[in-house]
Write an enzyme that holds these catalytic residues in place. Sequence first.
Site, mmCIF file in Angstrom:
data_model
loop_
_atom_site.group_PDB
_atom_site.id
_atom_site.type_symbol
_atom_site.label_atom_id
_atom_site.label_comp_id
_atom_site.label_asym_id
_atom_site.label_seq_id
_atom_site.Cartn_x
_atom_site.Cartn_y
_atom_site.Cartn_z
ATOM 1 N N LEU A 65 0.821 -1.220 0.000
ATOM 2 C CA LEU A 65 0.000 0.000 0.000
ATOM 3 C C LEU A 65 0.850 1.264 0.000
ATOM 4 O O LEU A 65 0.336 2.364 -0.168
ATOM 5 C CB LEU A 65 -0.965 0.001 1.185
ATOM 6 C CG LEU A 65 -2.079 -1.052 1.113
ATOM 7 C CD1 LEU A 65 -2.945 -1.011 2.361
ATOM 8 C CD2 LEU A 65 -2.941 -0.852 -0.134
ATOM 9 N N ASN A 96 7.451 -2.838 3.565
ATOM 10 C CA ASN A 96 8.549 -2.035 2.988
ATOM 11 C C ASN A 96 8.103 -0.597 2.713
ATOM 12 O O ASN A 96 8.021 -0.149 1.583
ATOM 13 C CB ASN A 96 9.135 -2.699 1.736
ATOM 14 C CG ASN A 96 8.093 -3.097 0.721
ATOM 15 O OD1 ASN A 96 6.901 -3.102 0.999
ATOM 16 N ND2 ASN A 96 8.536 -3.417 -0.474
ATOM 17 N N ASP A 154 9.196 -8.761 3.424
ATOM 18 C CA ASP A 154 8.964 -8.810 1.971
ATOM 19 C C ASP A 154 9.614 -7.662 1.211
ATOM 20 O O ASP A 154 9.582 -6.510 1.631
ATOM 21 C CB ASP A 154 7.483 -8.854 1.634
ATOM 22 C CG ASP A 154 7.285 -9.002 0.136
ATOM 23 O OD1 ASP A 154 7.930 -9.886 -0.446
ATOM 24 O OD2 ASP A 154 6.541 -8.210 -0.460
ATOM 25 N N HIS A 234 5.063 -15.443 -3.295
ATOM 26 C CA HIS A 234 5.209 -15.424 -4.775
ATOM 27 C C HIS A 234 6.149 -16.497 -5.337
ATOM 28 O O HIS A 234 7.227 -16.197 -5.859
ATOM 29 C CB HIS A 234 5.610 -14.041 -5.277
ATOM 30 C CG HIS A 234 6.631 -13.288 -4.459
ATOM 31 N ND1 HIS A 234 7.791 -13.857 -4.011
ATOM 32 C CD2 HIS A 234 6.640 -12.014 -4.018
ATOM 33 C CE1 HIS A 234 8.480 -12.958 -3.336
ATOM 34 N NE2 HIS A 234 7.798 -11.831 -3.311
ATOM 35 N N ASN A 280 9.824 -9.112 -9.182
ATOM 36 C CA ASN A 280 10.724 -9.913 -8.353
ATOM 37 C C ASN A 280 9.889 -10.855 -7.483
ATOM 38 O O ASN A 280 9.124 -10.377 -6.652
ATOM 39 C CB ASN A 280 11.558 -8.979 -7.468
ATOM 40 C CG ASN A 280 12.668 -9.728 -6.758
ATOM 41 O OD1 ASN A 280 12.903 -10.893 -7.041
ATOM 42 N ND2 ASN A 280 13.327 -9.068 -5.827
ATOM 43 N N ASP A 307 0.579 -9.588 -5.050
ATOM 44 C CA ASP A 307 1.836 -8.841 -4.908
ATOM 45 C C ASP A 307 1.682 -7.472 -5.578
ATOM 46 O O ASP A 307 2.567 -7.006 -6.305
ATOM 47 C CB ASP A 307 3.043 -9.613 -5.471
ATOM 48 C CG ASP A 307 4.384 -8.967 -5.106
ATOM 49 O OD1 ASP A 307 4.392 -8.003 -4.304
ATOM 50 O OD2 ASP A 307 5.413 -9.410 -5.634
ATOM 51 N N HIS A 311 4.103 1.529 -8.706
ATOM 52 C CA HIS A 311 5.207 2.463 -8.929
ATOM 53 C C HIS A 311 4.721 3.546 -9.880
ATOM 54 O O HIS A 311 3.930 3.269 -10.791
ATOM 55 C CB HIS A 311 6.414 1.759 -9.560
ATOM 56 C CG HIS A 311 7.076 0.763 -8.663
ATOM 57 N ND1 HIS A 311 7.762 1.123 -7.518
ATOM 58 C CD2 HIS A 311 7.138 -0.592 -8.724
ATOM 59 C CE1 HIS A 311 8.230 0.031 -6.929
ATOM 60 N NE2 HIS A 311 7.854 -1.025 -7.627
#
Length: 427
Positions: A65, A96, A154, A234, A280, A307, A311
């Site tokens: 988020l 992250n 993650d 993932h 990734n 996932d 961006h």
Amino acid sequence: MNAIIRNGRVIDPANRRDDVADVYIADGKIVASKSEIRSPESETEEIDAENLIVAPGLIDLHVHLREPGFGHKETIESGARAAAAGGFTTIVCMPNTAPVPDNPGTIAWIKDRASNVSRVNVLPTGAISKNLGGEELAPIGSLAQAGVVAITDDGHCIQNHELMRRAVEYARMVGVPVLDHCQDYNLVGNGVVHEGYWSTLLGLPGWPAAGEEAIVMRNILLAELCDHHIHCQHISTAGSVRLLREARARGVKISGEVCPHHIALTDDAIQTFDTNYKMNPPLRSQNHVDAVLEGIRDGTLSILCSDHAPHANFEKEVEFDAAPFGIIGLETELGLFLDLLVHKHRTIDIPRLIQMYTVEPSRLLKIDAGTLSVGVRADVTLIDPDLEWTVKADQFHSASRNSPFDGWKLKGRAVRTIVGGNTVWKL
Ligand SMILES: [Zn+2]
């Protein structure tokens, strides 16, 4: 808050239910019969679900988020709107961010923010290591007390197996599962795409399958050693599927999840150098895709998720090596999985797909969601499994547009999302 959902195909895997029926909602909860709805008929919402599937609200346990810290990519508010539009009533957000939720204060901030701006349930994870640095453990007990549903680093992966062992032991003591992004840093190096034919031909640094499998193997050993659940995020390679299958058959507390891009695409897409094909772990070759599909079919891979990794355009529109990893997925994942797993490949049926989005994640995270049992919060997703539609990135609710699926024609999607008895989105 009061509603009757009429004549839908009610699929509630937790209760082994699959029949055409009405579903009743009173005061935001599922009730057994119409007589329990106290409001007058004129104030009770009537929802026609004929030819639709009435499912427990879907859960996505792997969402970025971006808040706090990266509101130009996504906010809790915009991400939650994207979730609702994708059919999701509960999302689990990754740590992250800046600051990293490696402390109870940041967890409290996320929960507070979500309760103010999100119409879906937002469940935070806490970091395993301080600042996701992989050097020193975060205060896992305090994070559990603050209400995280899991711990994970993650985006990063703890390389020190002894540190990871202690994290798993602490997580066991406080009763939260460990989610892990499986990446051996030495094997992967600066790899950006699957190591194989296309990485060689295009001269892009390779990310070998073994870089994932080495950590999946490590996690199996630690889950066994600590007798506690580790969930591998993932999963993308044939070797990972094989390792998980063998370990699960022996009763090891280990599981794996699948993202749609890892079955919808192969690494031949990177020929275009379009950075919306950079994620990734990376897109793999067809033999890996086939193995992941087989892992979904036989139950080795038990959870579906996105996932979702927003961006901004200016970040993705750079040379391939320099672009950040990841694509958005909340608004396309259900359509992709229905289209590919149910309609195209016939890998699984719809009840199993719903199970992988409801019962399986709720059991892993030990959360109160993922069923239509009487008395639970009325989180419901209405799905038209046969609706044909075209993905239009410019209409996404997400604040970002980094999707490789723009223009794809898919069959099946959510048409209404209900949280606590309130419709939070409808087509
Ligand atoms: Zn990850």
